[in-house]
Design a protein around this motif. Structure first.
Motif, PDB file in Angstrom:
ATOM      1  N   LEU A 350     -45.826  59.314   5.265  1.00  0.00           N
ATOM      2  CA  LEU A 350     -44.856  59.928   6.176  1.00  0.00           C
ATOM      3  C   LEU A 350     -44.137  61.088   5.356  1.00  0.00           C
ATOM      4  O   LEU A 350     -44.080  62.228   6.036  1.00  0.00           O
ATOM      5  CB  LEU A 350     -44.088  59.024   6.926  1.00  0.00           C
ATOM      6  N   ALA A 351     -43.851  60.832   4.001  1.00  0.00           N
ATOM      7  CA  ALA A 351     -42.977  61.922   3.602  1.00  0.00           C
ATOM      8  C   ALA A 351     -43.912  63.218   3.160  1.00  0.00           C
ATOM      9  O   ALA A 351     -43.508  64.156   3.173  1.00  0.00           O
ATOM     10  CB  ALA A 351     -42.437  61.509   2.150  1.00  0.00           C
ATOM     11  N   SER A 352     -45.268  62.839   2.908  1.00  0.00           N
ATOM     12  CA  SER A 352     -46.240  63.747   2.633  1.00  0.00           C
ATOM     13  C   SER A 352     -46.324  64.606   3.998  1.00  0.00           C
ATOM     14  O   SER A 352     -46.431  66.023   3.866  1.00  0.00           O
ATOM     15  CB  SER A 352     -47.519  63.442   2.197  1.00  0.00           C
ATOM     16  N   ILE A 353     -46.703  63.986   5.085  1.00  0.00           N
ATOM     17  CA  ILE A 353     -46.789  64.505   6.190  1.00  0.00           C
ATOM     18  C   ILE A 353     -45.724  65.648   6.584  1.00  0.00           C
ATOM     19  O   ILE A 353     -45.956  66.652   7.022  1.00  0.00           O
ATOM     20  CB  ILE A 353     -46.990  63.722   7.388  1.00  0.00           C
ATOM     21  N   HIS A 354     -44.513  65.122   6.355  1.00  0.00           N
ATOM     22  CA  HIS A 354     -43.415  65.727   6.762  1.00  0.00           C
ATOM     23  C   HIS A 354     -43.032  67.247   5.537  1.00  0.00           C
ATOM     24  O   HIS A 354     -42.870  68.332   6.403  1.00  0.00           O
ATOM     25  CB  HIS A 354     -42.105  64.883   6.661  1.00  0.00           C
ATOM     26  N   ASN A 355     -43.380  66.884   4.448  1.00  0.00           N
ATOM     27  CA  ASN A 355     -43.194  68.002   3.670  1.00  0.00           C
ATOM     28  C   ASN A 355     -44.095  68.959   3.616  1.00  0.00           C
ATOM     29  O   ASN A 355     -43.788  70.358   3.665  1.00  0.00           O
ATOM     30  CB  ASN A 355     -43.050  67.533   2.220  1.00  0.00           C
ATOM     31  N   LEU A 356     -45.561  68.570   4.129  1.00  0.00           N
ATOM     32  CA  LEU A 356     -46.442  69.898   4.129  1.00  0.00           C
ATOM     33  C   LEU A 356     -45.986  70.472   5.498  1.00  0.00           C
ATOM     34  O   LEU A 356     -46.277  71.720   5.735  1.00  0.00           O
ATOM     35  CB  LEU A 356     -47.917  69.088   4.073  1.00  0.00           C
ATOM     36  N   HIS A 357     -45.794  69.677   6.628  1.00  0.00           N
ATOM     37  CA  HIS A 357     -45.502  70.228   7.691  1.00  0.00           C
ATOM     38  C   HIS A 357     -44.294  71.399   7.454  1.00  0.00           C
ATOM     39  O   HIS A 357     -44.406  72.536   7.984  1.00  0.00           O
ATOM     40  CB  HIS A 357     -44.925  69.420   8.632  1.00  0.00           C
ATOM     41  N   TYR A 358     -43.391  70.869   6.722  1.00  0.00           N
ATOM     42  CA  TYR A 358     -42.182  71.782   6.643  1.00  0.00           C
ATOM     43  C   TYR A 358     -42.693  73.264   5.924  1.00  0.00           C
ATOM     44  O   TYR A 358     -42.329  74.343   6.217  1.00  0.00           O
ATOM     45  CB  TYR A 358     -41.011  71.334   5.917  1.00  0.00           C
ATOM     46  N   TYR A 359     -43.591  72.958   5.020  1.00  0.00           N
ATOM     47  CA  TYR A 359     -44.043  74.399   4.089  1.00  0.00           C
ATOM     48  C   TYR A 359     -44.790  74.957   5.152  1.00  0.00           C
ATOM     49  O   TYR A 359     -44.773  76.373   5.166  1.00  0.00           O
ATOM     50  CB  TYR A 359     -44.790  73.695   3.058  1.00  0.00           C
ATOM     51  N   LEU A 360     -45.722  74.522   6.008  1.00  0.00           N
ATOM     52  CA  LEU A 360     -46.516  75.207   6.673  1.00  0.00           C
ATOM     53  C   LEU A 360     -45.962  75.811   7.797  1.00  0.00           C
ATOM     54  O   LEU A 360     -45.939  76.944   8.103  1.00  0.00           O
ATOM     55  CB  LEU A 360     -47.788  74.288   7.153  1.00  0.00           C
ATOM     56  N   ASN A 361     -44.943  74.964   8.621  1.00  0.00           N
ATOM     57  CA  ASN A 361     -43.951  75.748   9.515  1.00  0.00           C
ATOM     58  C   ASN A 361     -43.185  76.876   8.946  1.00  0.00           C
ATOM     59  O   ASN A 361     -43.054  78.003   9.661  1.00  0.00           O
ATOM     60  CB  ASN A 361     -43.065  74.448  10.058  1.00  0.00           C
ATOM     61  N   LEU A 362     -42.620  76.651   7.848  1.00  0.00           N
ATOM     62  CA  LEU A 362     -41.888  77.634   7.251  1.00  0.00           C
ATOM     63  C   LEU A 362     -42.728  79.120   6.973  1.00  0.00           C
ATOM     64  O   LEU A 362     -42.297  80.099   7.367  1.00  0.00           O
ATOM     65  CB  LEU A 362     -41.554  77.293   5.630  1.00  0.00           C
ATOM     66  N   MET A 363     -43.985  78.889   6.593  1.00  0.00           N
ATOM     67  CA  MET A 363     -44.729  79.859   6.498  1.00  0.00           C
ATOM     68  C   MET A 363     -44.984  80.686   7.731  1.00  0.00           C
ATOM     69  O   MET A 363     -45.452  81.804   7.988  1.00  0.00           O
ATOM     70  CB  MET A 363     -46.117  79.688   5.657  1.00  0.00           C
ATOM     71  N   GLN A 364     -45.235  79.827   8.914  1.00  0.00           N
ATOM     72  CA  GLN A 364     -45.487  80.226  10.223  1.00  0.00           C
ATOM     73  C   GLN A 364     -44.331  81.171  10.725  1.00  0.00           C
ATOM     74  O   GLN A 364     -44.258  82.232  11.391  1.00  0.00           O
ATOM     75  CB  GLN A 364     -45.943  79.079  11.278  1.00  0.00           C
ATOM     76  N   GLU A 365     -43.148  80.548  10.286  1.00  0.00           N
ATOM     77  CA  GLU A 365     -41.908  81.377  10.778  1.00  0.00           C
ATOM     78  C   GLU A 365     -41.862  82.836   9.934  1.00  0.00           C
ATOM     79  O   GLU A 365     -41.419  83.959  10.472  1.00  0.00           O
ATOM     80  CB  GLU A 365     -40.615  80.525  10.551  1.00  0.00           C
ATOM     81  N   VAL A 366     -42.308  82.919   8.612  1.00  0.00           N
ATOM     82  CA  VAL A 366     -42.353  84.120   8.062  1.00  0.00           C
ATOM     83  C   VAL A 366     -43.059  85.087   8.551  1.00  0.00           C
ATOM     84  O   VAL A 366     -42.824  86.129   8.887  1.00  0.00           O
ATOM     85  CB  VAL A 366     -43.030  83.619   6.513  1.00  0.00           C
ATOM     86  N   ARG A 367     -44.380  84.565   9.081  1.00  0.00           N
ATOM     87  CA  ARG A 367     -45.414  85.360   9.800  1.00  0.00           C
ATOM     88  C   ARG A 367     -44.770  86.005  10.965  1.00  0.00           C
ATOM     89  O   ARG A 367     -44.879  87.187  11.336  1.00  0.00           O
ATOM     90  CB  ARG A 367     -46.497  84.573   9.875  1.00  0.00           C
ATOM     91  N   ALA A 368     -44.269  85.082  11.741  1.00  0.00           N
ATOM     92  CA  ALA A 368     -43.588  85.521  13.182  1.00  0.00           C
ATOM     93  C   ALA A 368     -42.382  86.672  12.686  1.00  0.00           C
ATOM     94  O   ALA A 368     -42.338  87.571  13.629  1.00  0.00           O
ATOM     95  CB  ALA A 368     -42.957  84.446  13.690  1.00  0.00           C
ATOM     96  N   ALA A 369     -41.624  86.287  11.744  1.00  0.00           N
ATOM     97  CA  ALA A 369     -40.390  87.310  11.417  1.00  0.00           C
ATOM     98  C   ALA A 369     -41.179  88.549  10.786  1.00  0.00           C
ATOM     99  O   ALA A 369     -40.596  89.728  11.584  1.00  0.00           O
ATOM    100  CB  ALA A 369     -39.537  86.785  10.388  1.00  0.00           C
ATOM    101  N   LEU A 370     -42.333  88.600  10.291  1.00  0.00           N
ATOM    102  CA  LEU A 370     -42.911  89.818   9.853  1.00  0.00           C
ATOM    103  C   LEU A 370     -43.517  90.679  10.952  1.00  0.00           C
ATOM    104  O   LEU A 370     -43.474  92.062  11.225  1.00  0.00           O
ATOM    105  CB  LEU A 370     -44.069  89.565   8.831  1.00  0.00           C
ATOM    106  N   ASP A 371     -43.823  89.780  11.826  1.00  0.00           N
ATOM    107  CA  ASP A 371     -44.715  90.421  13.099  1.00  0.00           C
ATOM    108  C   ASP A 371     -43.567  91.122  13.914  1.00  0.00           C
ATOM    109  O   ASP A 371     -43.876  91.742  14.724  1.00  0.00           O
ATOM    110  CB  ASP A 371     -45.426  89.335  14.000  1.00  0.00           C
ATOM    111  N   ALA A 372     -42.396  90.417  14.136  1.00  0.00           N
ATOM    112  CA  ALA A 372     -41.284  90.906  14.978  1.00  0.00           C
ATOM    113  C   ALA A 372     -40.441  92.108  14.213  1.00  0.00           C
ATOM    114  O   ALA A 372     -39.433  92.594  15.018  1.00  0.00           O
ATOM    115  CB  ALA A 372     -40.506  89.853  15.186  1.00  0.00           C
ATOM    116  N   GLY A 373     -40.701  92.248  13.047  1.00  0.00           N
ATOM    117  CA  GLY A 373     -40.198  93.276  12.041  1.00  0.00           C
ATOM    118  C   GLY A 373     -38.588  92.693  11.737  1.00  0.00           C
ATOM    119  O   GLY A 373     -37.693  93.448  11.654  1.00  0.00           O
ATOM    120  N   ASP A 374     -38.783  91.327  11.524  1.00  0.00           N
ATOM    121  CA  ASP A 374     -37.338  90.583  11.277  1.00  0.00           C
ATOM    122  C   ASP A 374     -36.878  89.893  10.177  1.00  0.00           C
ATOM    123  O   ASP A 374     -36.338  89.221  10.111  1.00  0.00           O
ATOM    124  CB  ASP A 374     -37.173  89.696  12.689  1.00  0.00           C
TER     125      ASP A 374
END
Length: 390
Positions: A350-374
């Protein structure tokens, strides 16, 4: 096959949004790549990786060569068929693992002679052998064999002359890797690796020579190998944005969530690190609001999930609705603390699922911020949230 499209760039940094097309699929960049050393991301089902948004994973050339061996991998459809993963895979060259064997190996111009850590057999790894192994693996991204330049060895900090000699041999091995890759008619993509230790001028010399070889993509190696964090950040700030702009850039073995966000600002497109899963196996969890050590007694009766903003299975359950949005699924910190104290295998899963999800979601948020110019505002919010504490 490799196609890289630059879709956008932050005007205040070197951060960029891209799309990488490989033989087994499309990867949106910047991206974090979970590490699957032995053909598996430890404790995580391939289905779970897909559900959490993993687009590309890693395999380890050295360990897969040792076990199960090339005959098994060849018979079962390469690494994709063997581990039942239909998306892209990157394999490292095996150089770091051979280097880490210490006294069990001898590095020469021809390659590395070493004793197998599995059965003691005398083996030899060269640029040509690495390319042959990775061709059998059929990984979408193949790494050249390089010598990993250490920061220090037995208390001796690597000198400029030592770093130069190591970097120059890696360049010669890059040419040999490229020649063998082409001889084998490998249909995938070969990356060159920038070395040079903690010396910016050596890094520049390495990347200039590799750029002249016209690799489809480039990696920055020899960081996160024991050097102080300030030195790692200094090399990270110097090197990525100087690589060819129309090629993907990969920072090897890095790192913390803060390293990823700053690495993107430096122009990095691809990251990998064992930290999310290794830390998970030791009860160390990453959250939007800082890091959490689930073994601490203060979590013994805490009803909250790991991260109230997280949508992973561990935090939000099957519904995927985080507590911050009214969901009440998932597992409590008290339950995970209990599993850890009892040594139950579900705890690191469960800890591995959470940590990997956190990292992948963080990068998704990075991409969204770049796409929005933010992106500048995103970096500020990220730092403020991580500093709040859990």
């Amino acid at each position: 096959m490799l196609q890289f499209e630059l879709l956008g760039q932050d005007p205040l940094s070197h951060a960029r949004l891209g799309r990488l097309t490989l033989n087994h699929g499309v990867v949106q960049t910047p991206i974090f790549m979970p590490v699957g050393t032995y053909g598996t991301v430890k404790g995580v089902l391939p289905r779970s990786l897909r559900e959490m948004g993993a687009q590309i994973i890693l395999g380890n050339t050295f360990h897969l060569w040792m076990r199960p061996g090339l005959d098994v991998l060849r018979a079962l459809g390469g690494l994709h068929g063997f581990e039942q993963w239909d998306k892209p895979i990157l394999t490292d060259s095996g150089g770091f693992q051979v280097w880490s064997l210490g006294e069990m190996r001898k590095i020469t111009e021809q390659g590395v002679h070493f004793a197998s850590p599995v059965n003691g057999d005398k083996l030899f790894m060269s640029p040509e052998v690495s390319m042959q192994i990775q061709t059998v693996l059929n990984s979408d991204i193949v790494m050249q064999l390089d010598e990993c330049t250490p920061y220090e060895t037995q208390g001796h900090v690597t000198t400029e002359a030592e770093a130069r000699a190591s970097m120059q041999m890696s360049l010669r091995w890059a040419r040999r890797s490229q020649d063998e890759f082409h001889r084998l008619h490998n249909p995938n993509a070969l990356f060159g690796i920038v070395q040079g230790g903690m010396f910016e001028h050596l890094r520049q010399e390495s990347l200039d020579a590799l750029a002249a070889m016209d690799f489809p993509g480039y990696a920055i190696g020899g960081v996160s190998v024991g050097e102080p964090k300030d030195d790692m950040r200094r090399i990270m700030a110097h090197t990525p944005h100087r690589l060819p702009a129309h090629k993907p850039r990969y920072l090897m073995g890095v790192g913390t969530p803060e390293d990823l966000v700053e690495g993107v600002a430096c122009g990095v497109d691809l990251f990998d690190c064992v930290m999310p899963t290794r830390n998970a196996r030791n009860g160390h969890l990453f959250t939007r609001f800082g890091d959490l050590k689930i073994r601490n007694a203060r979590h013994r009766s805490d009803p909250r999930p790991i991260d109230e903003s997280c949508r992973c299975h561990a935090c939000a359950g099957e519904a995927g609705v985080p507590w911050a949005e009214g969901g009440r699924g998932g597992f409590s910190r008290a339950y995970l603390h209990h599993l850890e104290r009892c040594g139950e295998m579900l705890a690191p899963m469960l800890a591995s699922i959470h940590n990997l999800h956190y990292y992948l979601n963080l990068m998704q948020e990075v991409r969204a911020a770049l796409d929005a110019g933010d992106y500048p505002a995103f970096r500020a919010r990220f730092a403020a949230d991580r500093g709040r504490g859990v």
